[in-house]
Write an enzyme that holds these catalytic residues in place. Sequence first.
Site, PDB file in Angstrom:
ATOM      1  N   GLU A 278       0.723  -1.264   0.019  1.00  0.00           N
ATOM      2  CA  GLU A 278       0.066  -0.085  -0.048  1.00  0.00           C
ATOM      3  C   GLU A 278       0.800   1.447   0.088  1.00  0.00           C
ATOM      4  O   GLU A 278       1.899   1.328   0.726  1.00  0.00           O
ATOM      5  CB  GLU A 278      -0.814  -0.088   1.250  1.00  0.00           C
ATOM      6  CG  GLU A 278      -1.832  -1.189   1.308  1.00  0.00           C
ATOM      7  CD  GLU A 278      -2.865  -0.897   2.384  1.00  0.00           C
ATOM      8  OE1 GLU A 278      -3.769  -1.566   2.822  1.00  0.00           O
ATOM      9  OE2 GLU A 278      -2.602   0.255   3.387  1.00  0.00           O
ATOM     10  N   ARG A 295      -1.897 -11.143   2.017  1.00  0.00           N
ATOM     11  CA  ARG A 295      -2.977 -11.860   1.839  1.00  0.00           C
ATOM     12  C   ARG A 295      -3.638 -11.437   0.526  1.00  0.00           C
ATOM     13  O   ARG A 295      -3.002 -10.722  -0.074  1.00  0.00           O
ATOM     14  CB  ARG A 295      -4.141 -11.540   3.009  1.00  0.00           C
ATOM     15  CG  ARG A 295      -4.533 -10.070   2.901  1.00  0.00           C
ATOM     16  CD  ARG A 295      -5.812 -10.150   3.557  1.00  0.00           C
ATOM     17  NE  ARG A 295      -6.397  -8.577   3.158  1.00  0.00           N
ATOM     18  CZ  ARG A 295      -5.989  -7.457   3.877  1.00  0.00           C
ATOM     19  NH1 ARG A 295      -5.246  -7.549   4.784  1.00  0.00           N
ATOM     20  NH2 ARG A 295      -6.386  -6.314   3.634  1.00  0.00           N
ATOM     21  N   ARG A 341     -18.454  -2.798  -4.116  1.00  0.00           N
ATOM     22  CA  ARG A 341     -18.891  -3.724  -3.251  1.00  0.00           C
ATOM     23  C   ARG A 341     -20.431  -3.341  -2.928  1.00  0.00           C
ATOM     24  O   ARG A 341     -20.800  -2.348  -2.370  1.00  0.00           O
ATOM     25  CB  ARG A 341     -18.037  -3.276  -1.902  1.00  0.00           C
ATOM     26  CG  ARG A 341     -16.757  -3.520  -2.131  1.00  0.00           C
ATOM     27  CD  ARG A 341     -15.754  -3.680  -0.666  1.00  0.00           C
ATOM     28  NE  ARG A 341     -14.475  -3.783  -1.051  1.00  0.00           N
ATOM     29  CZ  ARG A 341     -13.542  -4.023  -0.071  1.00  0.00           C
ATOM     30  NH1 ARG A 341     -14.016  -4.225   1.273  1.00  0.00           N
ATOM     31  NH2 ARG A 341     -12.317  -3.810  -0.273  1.00  0.00           N
TER      32      ARG A 341
HETATM   33  C1  MV4 Z   1      -1.928   8.573   6.789  1.00  0.00           C
HETATM   34  C2  MV4 Z   1      -2.736   9.407   6.216  1.00  0.00           C
HETATM   35  C3  MV4 Z   1      -2.277  10.612   5.955  1.00  0.00           C
HETATM   36  N1  MV4 Z   1      -0.913  10.891   6.250  1.00  0.00           N
HETATM   37  N2  MV4 Z   1      -0.679   9.008   7.125  1.00  0.00           N
HETATM   38  C4  MV4 Z   1      -5.275   5.006   7.427  1.00  0.00           C
HETATM   39  C5  MV4 Z   1      -4.983   3.610   7.586  1.00  0.00           C
HETATM   40  C6  MV4 Z   1      -3.587   3.629   7.777  1.00  0.00           C
HETATM   41  N3  MV4 Z   1      -3.163   2.246   7.325  1.00  0.00           N
HETATM   42  C7  MV4 Z   1      -2.874   4.443   7.221  1.00  0.00           C
HETATM   43  N4  MV4 Z   1      -3.800   5.612   7.017  1.00  0.00           N
HETATM   44  C8  MV4 Z   1      -3.213   6.943   6.503  1.00  0.00           C
HETATM   45  N5  MV4 Z   1      -2.225   7.172   7.044  1.00  0.00           N
HETATM   46  C9  MV4 Z   1      -0.122  10.125   6.892  1.00  0.00           C
HETATM   47  N6  MV4 Z   1       1.245  10.274   7.110  1.00  0.00           N
HETATM   48  C10 MV4 Z   1      -3.814   9.202   5.967  1.00  0.00           C
HETATM   49  C11 MV4 Z   1      -4.312   7.861   6.048  1.00  0.00           C
HETATM   50  C12 MV4 Z   1      -5.755   7.547   5.731  1.00  0.00           C
HETATM   51  C13 MV4 Z   1      -6.194   6.698   4.791  1.00  0.00           C
HETATM   52  C14 MV4 Z   1      -5.113   5.896   4.240  1.00  0.00           C
HETATM   53  C15 MV4 Z   1      -5.500   5.114   3.102  1.00  0.00           C
HETATM   54  C16 MV4 Z   1      -6.978   4.837   2.958  1.00  0.00           C
HETATM   55  C17 MV4 Z   1      -7.825   5.579   3.463  1.00  0.00           C
HETATM   56  C18 MV4 Z   1      -7.506   6.358   4.680  1.00  0.00           C
HETATM   57  C19 MV4 Z   1      -8.443   7.308   4.949  1.00  0.00           C
HETATM   58  C20 MV4 Z   1      -8.064   8.185   6.095  1.00  0.00           C
HETATM   59  C21 MV4 Z   1      -6.716   8.194   6.552  1.00  0.00           C
END
Ligand code: MV4
Length: 501
Positions: A278, A295, A341
């Site tokens: 990701e 996965r 979905r």
């Molecule tokens: C972030 C971000 C913005 N800046 N990190 C959300 C799930 C987690 N695995 C990481 N995520 C995020 N990390 C930084 N430095 C915004 C998100 C995030 C997000 C990321 C992927 C898919 C959907 C999301 C929804 C809200 C926030």
Amino acid sequence: MTFPFGKVLIANRGEIAVRVIRACREMGIASVAVFSEADRESLHVLLADEAVRLGPPPAAESYLAVDRIIAAARATGADAVHPGYGFLAENAGFAEACAAAGLVFIGPPPAAIRSMGDKMGARRVAIQLKVPVVPGTERPVGDDAEAARIATEVGYPIMLKAARGGGGKGMRLVRTPGELPGALRGARSEAGAAFGDAAVYIERYVEEPRHIEVQVLGDGHGHVVHLGERECSIQRRHQKLIEESPSPIVDPGLRRRMGEAACRIAAAVGYVNAGTVEFLVDRDRHFHFLEMNTRLQVEHPVTELVTGRDLVKQQLRIAAGEKLGFTQDEVVWNGWAIECRINAEDPYAGFIPSPGRIVSLRPASGPWVRDDSGVYSGYTIPRFYDTLMAKLIVWGSDREAAIARMARALAEYKVVGVQTTIPILQRIMRDEDFVAGRLSTHFLERRMGVDRPEAAGRRRTVALIAAALAAYDRAGRRAPAPAPPGLGAWRQVTWPGWRGR
Ligand code: MV4
């Protein structure tokens, strides 16, 4: 060489169990379903060659019960276990338990699951490989004073993340230094409760990010390839609603760079089988490694449709010890695929689950439409598990054609008896920003206003008033109401000679 597995047990339920059963059948492999008491009549149980009851409905006593699943595999003479996604799919202990019982786990080695399950560790792997990550710390932060110092260095706004976390738990956005102590306290206690480890680290906050992930496949013979990206920005509270491949903002150069980064990470942790890396992509189209999912993912079909490669069959062959039958240069991408979905949820009431009996079901079909479903007409959706009923996937020669096809397919899809996400999916297919490819993880709340329950309540009231007025209007007229436009708006034509008979 004859294929080494005669029989595969699928340690999952619903549409993904059905998906794996289908791959097995096409390969001449017998399938064993497992089921909880709530899933006696589920589609995966009906389609498998054999089915074993695990226990009562709660997942802890059925789909998460490692010993019962291993016992079922032994009792049926299965050679291998496919975990699907969710449940035990990223549980290194389960992968080890399979191996100890002489069963092949159709997934990565336990060590690869563990190393990517540690989110800070995964970030360190990326940093060592010079794969771009969001600027921030490499270690958990110490006391409040140290955190404040680092946050100033990194630059506000920052994000606090749980070291052992993932999926958004223990995450806090901090816009100003004044908010930091409270946010630290909150993130630490949430991380401690969720992961048994209160350690948090700091990253610079990426505004309006896109969530783009890269599919990788590794065999056990030193080959790792990528199958391109999936754009997964249309999500709500970390639940994706729509995915597509390719991403509207990824060109061949960016695809090559992200793909290479993903393969480097996979190779560094000894990755074998299908996995997903990701990335967050910022407004300047810079990508940053986020985490790796060890996965098969829900949204794998969009990659299958644009690459023409069956990911579940690849998983089975890799687990059987075969080499990848193709090189990176042989991976080609053709056209555009979108997945929607279809969940048993009410999108206009905060997406609350809507389990119950499907009184009537007419799935979409026709050219270039794929319905990966776990349900059927008359089936009762149990309340114990997630709400995913089906995935509707379409292919088109370009994005515009794929969107038109998805709109057509959604209009055909009829579900009576439970609420579904179909209406909001239809709205998104017509949304100006979606059609233009202007996406970010904030799309749903911004464009659809679906995360505000009071807005949902107001819309419901307006809909009720409109319906009452329309009914009043119809009742007051002599002539029958005109047929509404769109699909299902057929006109009944009566032969004039019938009148008066
Ligand atoms: C972030 C971000 C913005 N800046 N990190 C959300 C799930 C987690 N695995 C990481 N995520 C995020 N990390 C930084 N430095 C915004 C998100 C995030 C997000 C990321 C992927 C898919 C959907 C999301 C929804 C809200 C926030």
